[in-house]
Design a protein around this motif. Sequence first.
Motif, PDB file in Angstrom:
ATOM      1  N   LEU A 192     -41.733  29.161  59.311  1.00  0.00           N
ATOM      2  CA  LEU A 192     -41.011  29.996  60.265  1.00  0.00           C
ATOM      3  C   LEU A 192     -41.400  29.617  61.680  1.00  0.00           C
ATOM      4  CD1 LEU A 192     -41.761  33.468  58.593  1.00  0.00           C
ATOM      5  CD2 LEU A 192     -39.800  32.005  58.132  1.00  0.00           C
ATOM      6  N   GLN A 193     -40.450  29.737  62.598  1.00  0.00           N
ATOM      7  CA  GLN A 193     -40.734  29.482  64.013  1.00  0.00           C
ATOM      8  C   GLN A 193     -40.354  30.722  64.815  1.00  0.00           C
ATOM      9  OE1 GLN A 193     -38.205  29.083  66.500  1.00  0.00           O
ATOM     10  NE2 GLN A 193     -36.405  29.134  65.175  1.00  0.00           N
ATOM     11  N   PHE A 222     -40.736  18.286  61.563  1.00  0.00           N
ATOM     12  CA  PHE A 222     -40.241  19.473  62.263  1.00  0.00           C
ATOM     13  C   PHE A 222     -40.526  19.307  63.740  1.00  0.00           C
ATOM     14  CE2 PHE A 222     -40.797  24.281  63.007  1.00  0.00           C
ATOM     15  CZ  PHE A 222     -39.451  24.432  63.289  1.00  0.00           C
ATOM     16  N   ASP A 223     -39.468  19.057  64.517  1.00  0.00           N
ATOM     17  CA  ASP A 223     -39.572  18.804  65.954  1.00  0.00           C
ATOM     18  C   ASP A 223     -38.993  19.999  66.699  1.00  0.00           C
ATOM     19  OD1 ASP A 223     -40.221  16.305  64.896  1.00  0.00           O
ATOM     20  OD2 ASP A 223     -38.258  15.452  65.341  1.00  0.00           O
ATOM     21  N   ILE A 224     -39.835  20.641  67.499  1.00  0.00           N
ATOM     22  CA  ILE A 224     -39.385  21.847  68.193  1.00  0.00           C
ATOM     23  C   ILE A 224     -40.283  22.083  69.398  1.00  0.00           C
ATOM     24  CG2 ILE A 224     -40.821  23.473  66.885  1.00  0.00           C
ATOM     25  CD1 ILE A 224     -38.326  25.335  66.776  1.00  0.00           C
ATOM     26  N   SER A 225     -39.772  22.802  70.382  1.00  0.00           N
ATOM     27  CA  SER A 225     -40.589  23.095  71.564  1.00  0.00           C
ATOM     28  C   SER A 225     -41.805  23.923  71.170  1.00  0.00           C
ATOM     29  CB  SER A 225     -39.744  23.851  72.597  1.00  0.00           C
ATOM     30  OG  SER A 225     -39.226  25.050  72.051  1.00  0.00           O
ATOM     31  N   LYS A 226     -42.841  23.829  71.953  1.00  0.00           N
ATOM     32  CA  LYS A 226     -44.098  24.500  71.645  1.00  0.00           C
ATOM     33  C   LYS A 226     -43.893  26.005  71.523  1.00  0.00           C
ATOM     34  CE  LYS A 226     -47.117  21.140  71.429  1.00  0.00           C
ATOM     35  NZ  LYS A 226     -47.914  20.899  70.202  1.00  0.00           N
ATOM     36  N   ARG A 227     -44.350  26.567  70.427  1.00  0.00           N
ATOM     37  CA  ARG A 227     -44.196  27.990  70.127  1.00  0.00           C
ATOM     38  C   ARG A 227     -45.019  28.292  68.880  1.00  0.00           C
ATOM     39  NH1 ARG A 227     -38.044  28.405  69.084  1.00  0.00           N
ATOM     40  NH2 ARG A 227     -38.045  26.878  70.775  1.00  0.00           N
ATOM     41  N   PRO A 228     -45.257  29.559  68.580  1.00  0.00           N
ATOM     42  CA  PRO A 228     -45.952  29.896  67.339  1.00  0.00           C
ATOM     43  C   PRO A 228     -45.105  29.505  66.119  1.00  0.00           C
ATOM     44  CG  PRO A 228     -46.076  31.727  68.882  1.00  0.00           C
ATOM     45  CD  PRO A 228     -45.087  30.748  69.445  1.00  0.00           C
ATOM     46  N   ILE A 229     -45.753  28.872  65.165  1.00  0.00           N
ATOM     47  CA  ILE A 229     -45.136  28.480  63.906  1.00  0.00           C
ATOM     48  C   ILE A 229     -46.073  28.910  62.788  1.00  0.00           C
ATOM     49  CG2 ILE A 229     -44.371  26.527  62.472  1.00  0.00           C
ATOM     50  CD1 ILE A 229     -43.879  24.997  65.119  1.00  0.00           C
ATOM     51  N   VAL A 287     -49.824  32.150  57.538  1.00  0.00           N
ATOM     52  CA  VAL A 287     -50.884  31.612  58.388  1.00  0.00           C
ATOM     53  C   VAL A 287     -50.247  30.815  59.517  1.00  0.00           C
ATOM     54  CG1 VAL A 287     -51.113  29.570  56.876  1.00  0.00           C
ATOM     55  CG2 VAL A 287     -52.967  30.170  58.466  1.00  0.00           C
ATOM     56  N   LEU A 288     -50.715  31.027  60.726  1.00  0.00           N
ATOM     57  CA  LEU A 288     -50.237  30.267  61.877  1.00  0.00           C
ATOM     58  C   LEU A 288     -50.783  28.847  61.831  1.00  0.00           C
ATOM     59  CD1 LEU A 288     -50.706  32.957  64.670  1.00  0.00           C
ATOM     60  CD2 LEU A 288     -48.517  31.984  63.957  1.00  0.00           C
ATOM     61  N   LEU A 289     -49.976  27.898  62.268  1.00  0.00           N
ATOM     62  CA  LEU A 289     -50.442  26.518  62.316  1.00  0.00           C
ATOM     63  C   LEU A 289     -51.655  26.379  63.236  1.00  0.00           C
ATOM     64  CD1 LEU A 289     -47.226  24.296  62.393  1.00  0.00           C
ATOM     65  CD2 LEU A 289     -48.367  25.379  60.468  1.00  0.00           C
TER      66      LEU A 289
END
Length: 267
Positions: free
Chosen positions: A38-39, A18-25, A259-261
């Motif tokens: 979820l992102q 899962f490649d995505i810009s930095k954000r809560p996941i 739970v947040l990563l």
Amino acid sequence: MCTSFVIYSSNTFIGMNFDISKRPIKIVLKGDNQFVVLQQEDGQFLPAFGVNRNGTFVNLLMVQPNEEGKYRRGKNCVHIMRLFEEVLAEKTDVSQLKDYLNEKTIVNVPNYSVHSLIAGKKQNSYIVEPGRENLDIDSVKENFMVLTNFPLSENKSKNYEEVEGFGSDRYKKAYNLLLKNKDYFNDTIGFSILKETIQQDGDYPTQFSMISVPEENAVYFTLNGEFHKIFKFSFMDKVIRTDKGFHHKNEMPLSTKGVLLSKLESW
């Protein structure tokens, strides 16, 4: 911007970077039988991919848009987010998906363009590309499928070394490694392929990598390209626990709250 695959060997192995810009996941338990990632975007958490207790996996990967795949309403039109939800909730069984896709026109949701790898046990796998041709495992010559971020259906007649488009470099690398290991495969090999296809620079770093093994009712995953530290989620007890490479054992039940990563990173 994401690499995924499914291969049928001694077991079914489904892999995803899962490649995505930095954000809560965060990871949530949905419907008591769905492991969903979820992102956060524009203040809300949106699904990116998931796997259910029966072992069926669905993802939503960015792909270049096309006019035929744009959101529209119609008698037989189904937007891909609804398909995502129906398959994970087992309202549409993956064994019946071929007929479903022949009867329905899959379109995107407004302002997005994605395609999906839908992978289940018993050689039931599909690549769904709104506005383009859908593919199934029977349409390829190997016992595996790979999906990154270019329209695979538009490249289906090409040798894998000749495909073109965004993410084709990751596709070629993953395909080649799957080809070399197709007769004997395990989760260790799966993680080595994900490690070879991670993105560490640029706007879309790899933040989550997973191998799902439906026959084990388990999902193994790592965070931020740290492949020496492997977590395990079991559908048997719905618990996330440390599995390999940690100094201390830790575990927690997965709930609908999730739970947040960032919390798991502290383990």
